[in-house]
Design an enzyme around this catalytic site. Sequence first.
Site, PDB file in Angstrom:
ATOM      1  CB  SER A  49     129.147  11.217   6.884  1.00 40.09           C
ATOM      2  OG  SER A  49     129.752  10.733   5.705  1.00 40.09           O
ATOM      3  CG  MET A  50     135.026   8.958   7.530  1.00 43.79           C
ATOM      4  SD  MET A  50     136.336   9.602   6.486  1.00 43.79           S
ATOM      5  CE  MET A  50     136.697  11.148   7.328  1.00 43.79           C
ATOM      6  CG  ASP A  90     122.817   8.041   2.322  1.00 38.30           C
ATOM      7  OD1 ASP A  90     123.573   7.744   1.374  1.00 38.30           O
ATOM      8  OD2 ASP A  90     123.251   8.298   3.464  1.00 38.30           O
ATOM      9  CG  HIS A 124     125.542  10.919   2.988  1.00 43.94           C
ATOM     10  ND1 HIS A 124     125.505   9.793   3.781  1.00 43.94           N
ATOM     11  CD2 HIS A 124     126.753  11.498   3.223  1.00 43.94           C
ATOM     12  CE1 HIS A 124     126.637   9.686   4.453  1.00 43.94           C
ATOM     13  NE2 HIS A 124     127.405  10.703   4.140  1.00 43.94           N
TER      14      HIS A 124
END
Length: 660
Positions: free
Chosen positions: A310-311, A551, A612
């Site tokens: 992710s981030m 996602d 996700h």
Amino acid sequence: RALHTMSAPGLRKRYGAPPKSPRSPRSSSRGRSRPPASPKTPERKGDHVFADLPPPPPTSPMTPRAKAEQFLRTRADTLKRLPTHKRFWFTVGTLLGLILPSFLIAPKVLYVTGVTETDVMDDFITKSLVPFIDEFVPKNPLLQDFGGPGKMLAEEGAKAKHPVFLVPGFITTGLELWEGEPCAKKYFRQRMWGSTTMVQNMLQDRECWGRHLSLDPKSGLDPEGVRLRAASGFESADFIIGNYWVWARIIENLAAVGYDGSNMSMFSYDWRLSPKKLEERDRYFSKLKVEVEVAVDSGSGEKAMLISHSMGSNHMVYFLQWVTQPTSKGGGGGGKDWVDRYIAGHVNIAGPLLGTTKGLTSIFSGEMRDTAEMSPFEPMLQNFFGREKRRQMFSTWGSIWTLMAKGGDAIWGNEGLVTFTDGADKVPAHNPHPDLADFGTAEKRTTQEFIDLLVKWGGGHGEDYHKLIGVSFPPEPPPSPGSDWHNPLDHPLPRAPDFTHYCLYGFGVDTEISYYYKKNPNNETHSNPYIIDTSVKGESIRYGVRYSDGDATVPLVSLGYMCRSGWKDDTEVGKRLNPSKSRVVTREYKDGGGLGSDLSDPFRMGPQSADHVDIMGNVAMIEDVVRIATGFQGGVTESVVVSEIDKIIAKIDAAEVLKL
């Protein structure tokens, strides 16, 4: 097209279960017969441990594993036929019904007795729910006996190779209290985020909790007298809030091939801060640089592998720029060839490299799909932690500014990110910012117009806030060195011809892409005069939110554009952004999950999910990660792309992207 996943045919090939024999249609209670099942798409041959094995003898009995897999698929298919919002509320209702009474009744008792750090949810699950499942629900031999891709590959000879650095994503690292206001003193060194202590604090004093989680808009750091810091070690992000796993399954599978604390590290961070502030306060990137150098220089000599989710992937894009820049320009001073000397590759799992649209709306109005779908309970949500309080908190988090959609209209199109449903009149004149008041005078606003507004308005903190946290957006020139390193469209990859960038992500799940807004009827009590119009519904539209492929959190274009075009050296954009022709590999995983498809983990979406977060338990993705880290049988070298990403990219004007 076959799915990039561990399929039922693959399991039957591996473990000796015969093809299903045809059954006569059953009659339903309404007297109708079910049509016979349609033939399955043949499985794509690939490089997974279940591929290319000879079929079993036709007389072999169906194994327990195959029976369990068949049962789980039936469960998953049944639940997936439910509308998305019904599945969502089933999950929320079940969790609230199990957890909320305990927290409403027990928090003060827990504190007095000295067990505030005890995980109440974990205790309930292990002592009550698990025994119930053991007694009334059959065991899941598919997962009980399988052991995971790591174990399977270890049995075939895979061994740890590259030093591994794990980098968590947004909100998935626990934040501990080291200093706080009197209302939070009792939580010293306990988690204000990422545990049931957090939930207790929220329920007891949400104002106190909110002040501690927010950042100071004058500094972009903690408010005076408050110190929240990221937890450390594998336990900082393996589970979050009780039994909700994030990195646990990847860690377990890497351990099966020989990884442990000597050759694998979890590099957690305070996910609220912008990259600039993260380095300024915690020296995060400096520490990562040193740890990588030590692991490579004092170990086997193998280059390191960065694995982020992710981030965390966005932060690694920033790191690859920062580490090669001279210290005089705010960089790490590693030199132009540092990446090629020390990093074998970057495994980007579900990284929103081009941001998200929800990053814009969370700063704009404190709303997104997650809050819009709770509109039936909007009064309760507003009283507990309303949109204005959410907006005030979110807008201080510098990290969300780096998650705003990148590429403007060139990437996201000019059809309109926001559509206003109640006319084009100006909002009341008392609104504090004229640009905000004028924003709703057009029927639609594009992504670039939205970005321009937020930069000028600063989320209510003024037009210099993005400069304070070290973030800039085209067409504005970077106000300071490094303020555009978060944007992969602004800078080419470092000179590293031996470096490989892997994009691993899921698709096939409804994901928010644009929104319908209206003027806030309670504007006089809020600094933002607009809210999502949750009454709007239609095709691919629910509660004022329009959906596309992705996602469930990140749209497909943000997940796949850089690896399928931006960094591919055979594209016009890639020639500029990947001049040393570093290898780029894309692996997609179509969603095959469903709530309840894994009986041993009933509140997650199962081992074939493309969600996700739940993709961190996707067995095909985990297998790819283990292969990459170990380099087993040559690692992972071929792309698997079965989504519409290439068609989406074909509609994007490369010339416009090159102007950014």
